[in-house]
Design a protein around this motif. Sequence first.
Motif, PDB file in Angstrom:
ATOM      1  N   MET A  76       0.836  -1.188   0.000  1.00  0.00           N
ATOM      2  CA  MET A  76       0.000   0.000   0.000  1.00  0.00           C
ATOM      3  C   MET A  76       0.867   1.231   0.000  1.00  0.00           C
ATOM      4  O   MET A  76       1.816   1.328   0.733  1.00  0.00           O
ATOM      5  CB  MET A  76      -0.874   0.041   1.237  1.00  0.00           C
ATOM      6  CG  MET A  76      -1.960  -0.941   1.240  1.00  0.00           C
ATOM      7  SD  MET A  76      -2.951  -0.730   2.701  1.00  0.00           S
ATOM      8  CE  MET A  76      -1.746  -1.123   3.930  1.00  0.00           C
ATOM      9  N   LYS A  77       0.455   2.228  -0.846  1.00  0.00           N
ATOM     10  CA  LYS A  77       1.211   3.458  -0.887  1.00  0.00           C
ATOM     11  C   LYS A  77       0.709   4.416   0.171  1.00  0.00           C
ATOM     12  O   LYS A  77      -0.479   4.601   0.367  1.00  0.00           O
ATOM     13  CB  LYS A  77       1.077   4.127  -2.260  1.00  0.00           C
ATOM     14  CG  LYS A  77       1.519   3.243  -3.397  1.00  0.00           C
ATOM     15  CD  LYS A  77       2.996   2.996  -3.369  1.00  0.00           C
ATOM     16  CE  LYS A  77       3.435   2.103  -4.509  1.00  0.00           C
ATOM     17  NZ  LYS A  77       4.847   1.795  -4.462  1.00  0.00           N
ATOM     18  N   LYS A  78       1.661   5.113   0.854  1.00  0.00           N
ATOM     19  CA  LYS A  78       1.298   6.071   1.893  1.00  0.00           C
ATOM     20  C   LYS A  78       1.768   7.441   1.436  1.00  0.00           C
ATOM     21  O   LYS A  78       2.858   7.872   1.763  1.00  0.00           O
ATOM     22  CB  LYS A  78       1.950   5.688   3.222  1.00  0.00           C
ATOM     23  CG  LYS A  78       1.549   4.290   3.691  1.00  0.00           C
ATOM     24  CD  LYS A  78       2.255   3.932   4.971  1.00  0.00           C
ATOM     25  CE  LYS A  78       1.963   2.502   5.381  1.00  0.00           C
ATOM     26  NZ  LYS A  78       2.664   2.110   6.600  1.00  0.00           N
ATOM     27  N   TRP A  79       0.947   8.123   0.640  1.00  0.00           N
ATOM     28  CA  TRP A  79       1.344   9.401   0.091  1.00  0.00           C
ATOM     29  C   TRP A  79       0.927  10.516   1.031  1.00  0.00           C
ATOM     30  O   TRP A  79       1.206  10.469   2.212  1.00  0.00           O
ATOM     31  CB  TRP A  79       0.713   9.596  -1.286  1.00  0.00           C
ATOM     32  CG  TRP A  79       1.073   8.518  -2.240  1.00  0.00           C
ATOM     33  CD1 TRP A  79       2.324   8.050  -2.515  1.00  0.00           C
ATOM     34  CD2 TRP A  79       0.176   7.734  -3.035  1.00  0.00           C
ATOM     35  NE1 TRP A  79       2.255   7.049  -3.435  1.00  0.00           N
ATOM     36  CE2 TRP A  79       0.969   6.824  -3.774  1.00  0.00           C
ATOM     37  CE3 TRP A  79      -1.212   7.726  -3.198  1.00  0.00           C
ATOM     38  CZ2 TRP A  79       0.413   5.929  -4.670  1.00  0.00           C
ATOM     39  CZ3 TRP A  79      -1.752   6.831  -4.089  1.00  0.00           C
ATOM     40  CH2 TRP A  79      -0.946   5.941  -4.808  1.00  0.00           C
TER      41      TRP A  79
ATOM     42  N   GLN B   8     -10.738  13.807   2.623  1.00  0.00           N
ATOM     43  CA  GLN B   8     -10.865  12.415   2.193  1.00  0.00           C
ATOM     44  C   GLN B   8     -12.221  12.154   1.529  1.00  0.00           C
ATOM     45  O   GLN B   8     -12.307  11.475   0.506  1.00  0.00           O
ATOM     46  CB  GLN B   8     -10.663  11.482   3.384  1.00  0.00           C
ATOM     47  CG  GLN B   8      -9.225  11.501   3.893  1.00  0.00           C
ATOM     48  CD  GLN B   8      -9.057  10.760   5.202  1.00  0.00           C
ATOM     49  OE1 GLN B   8     -10.014  10.598   5.966  1.00  0.00           O
ATOM     50  NE2 GLN B   8      -7.851  10.315   5.482  1.00  0.00           N
TER      51      GLN B   8
ATOM     52  N   THR C  50      -9.611   2.878   2.662  1.00  0.00           N
ATOM     53  CA  THR C  50      -8.358   3.589   2.423  1.00  0.00           C
ATOM     54  C   THR C  50      -7.679   3.082   1.161  1.00  0.00           C
ATOM     55  O   THR C  50      -7.135   3.864   0.374  1.00  0.00           O
ATOM     56  CB  THR C  50      -7.416   3.433   3.626  1.00  0.00           C
ATOM     57  OG1 THR C  50      -8.096   3.862   4.801  1.00  0.00           O
ATOM     58  CG2 THR C  50      -6.161   4.269   3.446  1.00  0.00           C
TER      59      THR C  50
ATOM     60  N   ASN D 194      -6.750   5.337  -2.080  1.00  0.00           N
ATOM     61  CA  ASN D 194      -5.387   5.376  -2.605  1.00  0.00           C
ATOM     62  C   ASN D 194      -5.329   4.927  -4.062  1.00  0.00           C
ATOM     63  O   ASN D 194      -4.555   5.470  -4.860  1.00  0.00           O
ATOM     64  CB  ASN D 194      -4.467   4.500  -1.755  1.00  0.00           C
ATOM     65  CG  ASN D 194      -4.061   5.165  -0.456  1.00  0.00           C
ATOM     66  OD1 ASN D 194      -4.163   6.377  -0.311  1.00  0.00           O
ATOM     67  ND2 ASN D 194      -3.608   4.378   0.494  1.00  0.00           N
ATOM     68  N   GLN D 195      -6.144   3.944  -4.428  1.00  0.00           N
ATOM     69  CA  GLN D 195      -6.201   3.492  -5.815  1.00  0.00           C
ATOM     70  C   GLN D 195      -6.751   4.594  -6.727  1.00  0.00           C
ATOM     71  O   GLN D 195      -6.272   4.798  -7.842  1.00  0.00           O
ATOM     72  CB  GLN D 195      -7.075   2.239  -5.929  1.00  0.00           C
ATOM     73  CG  GLN D 195      -6.429   0.967  -5.404  1.00  0.00           C
ATOM     74  CD  GLN D 195      -5.306   0.484  -6.274  1.00  0.00           C
ATOM     75  OE1 GLN D 195      -4.175   0.928  -6.159  1.00  0.00           O
ATOM     76  NE2 GLN D 195      -5.617  -0.416  -7.186  1.00  0.00           N
TER      77      GLN D 195
ATOM     78  N   ASN E   2      -4.100   7.159  -7.146  1.00  0.00           N
ATOM     79  CA  ASN E   2      -3.063   6.616  -8.016  1.00  0.00           C
ATOM     80  C   ASN E   2      -3.470   6.691  -9.486  1.00  0.00           C
ATOM     81  O   ASN E   2      -2.673   7.070 -10.353  1.00  0.00           O
ATOM     82  CB  ASN E   2      -2.775   5.164  -7.630  1.00  0.00           C
ATOM     83  CG  ASN E   2      -1.586   4.597  -8.368  1.00  0.00           C
ATOM     84  OD1 ASN E   2      -0.464   5.059  -8.199  1.00  0.00           O
ATOM     85  ND2 ASN E   2      -1.820   3.598  -9.193  1.00  0.00           N
TER      86      ASN E   2
ATOM     87  N   SER F 121       3.417   3.823 -10.664  1.00  0.00           N
ATOM     88  CA  SER F 121       3.417   4.284  -9.276  1.00  0.00           C
ATOM     89  C   SER F 121       4.825   4.638  -8.812  1.00  0.00           C
ATOM     90  O   SER F 121       5.019   5.563  -8.020  1.00  0.00           O
ATOM     91  CB  SER F 121       2.831   3.210  -8.355  1.00  0.00           C
ATOM     92  OG  SER F 121       1.463   2.993  -8.653  1.00  0.00           O
TER      93      SER F 121
END
Length: 308
Positions: A1-4, A54, A105, A109-110, A113, A247
């Motif tokens: 999972m990306k945490k931007w 969000q 979440t 995030n998707q 992205n 990504s």
Amino acid sequence: MKKWILSLSLTVGVIGLAACGNNEAVVKTEAGNISKEELYEALKDKYGEQVLQQLVFEKVLSKEYKVDEKEIDSMVDDLKSEYGAQFEFFLMQNQFKDENELRQTMKLNQLVNKAATKDITISEDELKEYYDTKQPKIKVRHILVEDEDTAKEVKAKLDEGGDFVELANEYSTDTVANENGGDIGFIASDESGIDPQFRDAAFELDVNEVSAPVQSSFGWHIIEVTEKEEKKPFEEMKAELEEELKSSRLDATAIQKALKEEIKKAKIKVEDKDLKTTFDLLLADDPADTDTESKDDTEKEDKTEETK
């Protein structure tokens, strides 16, 4: 999972609470009641901007981009496979209330992205080169001790036929992994959350092979690979590889730029006066652009003065 730039946790239950004028009691006490309005105001003061961002991001991005629920299922399944019995601990450690919050979440995030990578192009040659270097995940268990001598002692006992699980319970200081006989699940060759010395040593092993003592920042390990995933054909992995490569070319600046474009297109208007400034920082002009514009304006004024 990306945490931007997004928080990993959706946490607060502002969703569904009335914004104002609702005195229905959420809690009743002999000292007085707590109304929905009071709860809303308290939550808004503490978490309002974060949660509003969000909610708006998901609403706006969902209109333009779609996330396949099967993608989310696959990501959750991967985590469950990786963490095993420790999955609930993973949720707690990352401040997720439950699996549903994790899925929310992941979906957000998707969406982010997809918005941020929509203009990135990956060539067929790049995909094939990446595929050739991609190693299948391996399932690993280990025994962690404090010094090399103890690690050699454990290795000798394993070589003599000792049981890995029993020795892990007897020697290992990794109490979390010990609940699964030292098993830490599947790891990837490019996984960033694992000590590189440990990871590199693990990927040099064959299935059922036990390592010599390996030193990492955590101590000394005896590592065994218990399973290796089968590498899928290129065509089956193509979409996944393309998403990973796209990504990898993102950074916080690119993501912020994409979100800024999407929010501008949506022409949002925050009606709650206390949350008016929620998107000001995101939508603010780039200081560099502002400086350039000011410089241009100054030059124009100078030229005007010269012609007078």
